[in-house]
Design a protein around this motif. Sequence first.
Motif, PDB file in Angstrom:
ATOM      1  N   LEU A 145      46.261  42.326  21.472  1.00  0.00           N
ATOM      2  CA  LEU A 145      46.927  43.378  22.228  1.00  0.00           C
ATOM      3  C   LEU A 145      48.219  42.853  22.837  1.00  0.00           C
ATOM      4  N   SER A 146      49.194  43.745  22.980  1.00  0.00           N
ATOM      5  CA  SER A 146      50.435  43.375  23.666  1.00  0.00           C
ATOM      6  C   SER A 146      50.176  43.244  25.165  1.00  0.00           C
ATOM      7  N   GLY A 147      51.154  42.722  25.894  1.00  0.00           N
ATOM      8  CA  GLY A 147      51.018  42.594  27.336  1.00  0.00           C
ATOM      9  C   GLY A 147      50.782  43.939  28.011  1.00  0.00           C
ATOM     10  N   GLY A 148      51.518  44.954  27.585  1.00  0.00           N
ATOM     11  CA  GLY A 148      51.345  46.277  28.164  1.00  0.00           C
ATOM     12  C   GLY A 148      49.981  46.862  27.863  1.00  0.00           C
ATOM     13  N   GLU A 149      49.490  46.612  26.642  1.00  0.00           N
ATOM     14  CA  GLU A 149      48.157  47.102  26.295  1.00  0.00           C
ATOM     15  C   GLU A 149      47.087  46.385  27.111  1.00  0.00           C
ATOM     16  N   GLN A 150      47.267  45.083  27.309  1.00  0.00           N
ATOM     17  CA  GLN A 150      46.309  44.351  28.132  1.00  0.00           C
ATOM     18  C   GLN A 150      46.308  44.871  29.568  1.00  0.00           C
ATOM     19  N   GLN A 151      47.483  45.198  30.096  1.00  0.00           N
ATOM     20  CA  GLN A 151      47.524  45.740  31.451  1.00  0.00           C
ATOM     21  C   GLN A 151      46.859  47.109  31.512  1.00  0.00           C
ATOM     22  N   ARG A 152      47.000  47.885  30.459  1.00  0.00           N
ATOM     23  CA  ARG A 152      46.326  49.191  30.435  1.00  0.00           C
ATOM     24  C   ARG A 152      44.806  49.031  30.342  1.00  0.00           C
ATOM     25  N   VAL A 153      44.340  48.001  29.644  1.00  0.00           N
ATOM     26  CA  VAL A 153      42.900  47.705  29.656  1.00  0.00           C
ATOM     27  C   VAL A 153      42.462  47.358  31.081  1.00  0.00           C
ATOM     28  N   ALA A 154      43.294  46.584  31.779  1.00  0.00           N
ATOM     29  CA  ALA A 154      42.976  46.224  33.161  1.00  0.00           C
ATOM     30  C   ALA A 154      42.905  47.468  34.051  1.00  0.00           C
ATOM     31  N   ILE A 155      43.789  48.432  33.813  1.00  0.00           N
ATOM     32  CA  ILE A 155      43.746  49.681  34.577  1.00  0.00           C
ATOM     33  C   ILE A 155      42.481  50.468  34.229  1.00  0.00           C
ATOM     34  N   ALA A 156      42.152  50.530  32.944  1.00  0.00           N
ATOM     35  CA  ALA A 156      40.925  51.218  32.525  1.00  0.00           C
ATOM     36  C   ALA A 156      39.712  50.574  33.175  1.00  0.00           C
ATOM     37  N   ARG A 157      39.696  49.265  33.223  1.00  0.00           N
ATOM     38  CA  ARG A 157      38.589  48.536  33.862  1.00  0.00           C
ATOM     39  C   ARG A 157      38.493  48.912  35.336  1.00  0.00           C
ATOM     40  N   ALA A 158      39.640  49.031  35.997  1.00  0.00           N
ATOM     41  CA  ALA A 158      39.648  49.368  37.421  1.00  0.00           C
ATOM     42  C   ALA A 158      39.169  50.790  37.674  1.00  0.00           C
ATOM     43  N   VAL A 159      39.611  51.741  36.852  1.00  0.00           N
ATOM     44  CA  VAL A 159      39.286  53.148  37.133  1.00  0.00           C
ATOM     45  C   VAL A 159      37.921  53.545  36.597  1.00  0.00           C
ATOM     46  N   ALA A 160      37.332  52.742  35.710  1.00  0.00           N
ATOM     47  CA  ALA A 160      36.018  53.081  35.161  1.00  0.00           C
ATOM     48  C   ALA A 160      34.945  53.110  36.246  1.00  0.00           C
ATOM     49  N   LYS A 161      35.180  52.437  37.347  1.00  0.00           N
ATOM     50  CA  LYS A 161      34.232  52.488  38.474  1.00  0.00           C
ATOM     51  C   LYS A 161      34.345  53.786  39.257  1.00  0.00           C
ATOM     52  N   ARG A 162      35.332  54.610  38.938  1.00  0.00           N
ATOM     53  CA  ARG A 162      35.676  55.800  39.716  1.00  0.00           C
ATOM     54  C   ARG A 162      35.961  55.403  41.171  1.00  0.00           C
ATOM     55  N   PRO A 163      36.860  54.459  41.391  1.00  0.00           N
ATOM     56  CA  PRO A 163      37.119  54.007  42.759  1.00  0.00           C
ATOM     57  C   PRO A 163      37.873  55.057  43.553  1.00  0.00           C
ATOM     58  N   GLU A 164      37.687  55.035  44.850  1.00  0.00           N
ATOM     59  CA  GLU A 164      38.449  55.938  45.710  1.00  0.00           C
ATOM     60  C   GLU A 164      39.807  55.364  46.068  1.00  0.00           C
ATOM     61  N   LEU A 165      39.947  54.043  45.949  1.00  0.00           N
ATOM     62  CA  LEU A 165      41.223  53.371  46.181  1.00  0.00           C
ATOM     63  C   LEU A 165      41.567  52.524  44.967  1.00  0.00           C
ATOM     64  N   LEU A 166      42.776  52.699  44.440  1.00  0.00           N
ATOM     65  CA  LEU A 166      43.288  51.865  43.352  1.00  0.00           C
ATOM     66  C   LEU A 166      44.423  51.026  43.921  1.00  0.00           C
ATOM     67  N   LEU A 167      44.240  49.699  43.898  1.00  0.00           N
ATOM     68  CA  LEU A 167      45.207  48.773  44.486  1.00  0.00           C
ATOM     69  C   LEU A 167      45.879  47.986  43.372  1.00  0.00           C
ATOM     70  N   CYS A 168      47.194  48.145  43.252  1.00  0.00           N
ATOM     71  CA  CYS A 168      47.954  47.540  42.155  1.00  0.00           C
ATOM     72  C   CYS A 168      48.961  46.535  42.718  1.00  0.00           C
ATOM     73  N   ASP A 169      48.778  45.280  42.381  1.00  0.00           N
ATOM     74  CA  ASP A 169      49.620  44.206  42.905  1.00  0.00           C
ATOM     75  C   ASP A 169      50.623  43.785  41.838  1.00  0.00           C
ATOM     76  N   GLU A 170      51.882  44.218  41.980  1.00  0.00           N
ATOM     77  CA  GLU A 170      52.952  43.925  41.014  1.00  0.00           C
ATOM     78  C   GLU A 170      52.486  44.192  39.579  1.00  0.00           C
ATOM     79  N   PRO A 171      52.026  45.398  39.278  1.00  0.00           N
ATOM     80  CA  PRO A 171      51.429  45.657  37.960  1.00  0.00           C
ATOM     81  C   PRO A 171      52.406  45.555  36.803  1.00  0.00           C
ATOM     82  N   THR A 172      53.714  45.605  37.084  1.00  0.00           N
ATOM     83  CA  THR A 172      54.707  45.488  36.004  1.00  0.00           C
ATOM     84  C   THR A 172      55.433  44.145  36.046  1.00  0.00           C
ATOM     85  N   GLY A 173      54.999  43.253  36.936  1.00  0.00           N
ATOM     86  CA  GLY A 173      55.742  42.016  37.160  1.00  0.00           C
ATOM     87  C   GLY A 173      55.837  41.114  35.948  1.00  0.00           C
TER      88      GLY A 173
END
Length: 239
Positions: A145-173
């Motif tokens: 996967l490309s870097g952007g695709e890997q970051q999108r997997v990381a986002i999918a991993r975060a939201v799959a819990k159905r969190p009430e707060l999504l905290l993104c630390d320099e997600p495009t850095g």
Amino acid sequence: MALGGVPPVLMIDRVSKSYLMGEVTVKALHDISLDFGAGQLVVLLGASGSGKSTLLNIVGGLDVPDSGTVSFKGLNINAAGEAGLTEYRRRSIGFVFQFYNLISSLSALENVQLVTELVENPMPAAEALELVGLGDRMNHFPSQLSGGEQQRVAIARAVAKRPELLLCDEPTGALDYSTGKLVLEVIEKVNRELGTTTLVITHNVSISGMADRVITLRSGEVVEDRRNAKKVSPSELSW
């Protein structure tokens, strides 16, 4: 300062934090008070050393303040203890970091499935990957996967819990311009479609245009807290 009269889900009251570096005490945060309404998309803006990562870590239960309180839906997370903080992070928080922290020996689907095993009512891993536009890449490994695709997997991993707060630390850095904008589009989509209260920290002023609200930190203090009269689509951002 909840948006549109919506009661705040997160309240930060007079929070301070210092670190001892050698013989020098560094004040990372000084008397910070903020609140966040449900569904807000907030950009925390500031240069390196401004205190924004420290604030995000305290909100996420990864660190505790020296003084002041952080309350989530009326629960004082400072007083929760280690077991309580672990439960808070597991059930209520989704983290997205600058570096993706994927397990290289697992597929995208398996990386997301790991998180869904921790909560009671997760989003199916395949559905989370569809949400971030990776339905056709879910059986690929991180190295494929490309870097952007890997970051999108990381986002999918975060939201799959159905969190009430999504905290993104320099997600495009760690991403180039075009890929960074795609990742921001995914974050905005999650916020809009799922109603997840979202905090994005960045040093990039241009990213602030996509937010409902922009909070600027400098030397551990809030120097500006403003709402955008008109939000800009991530696709329209430039830097």
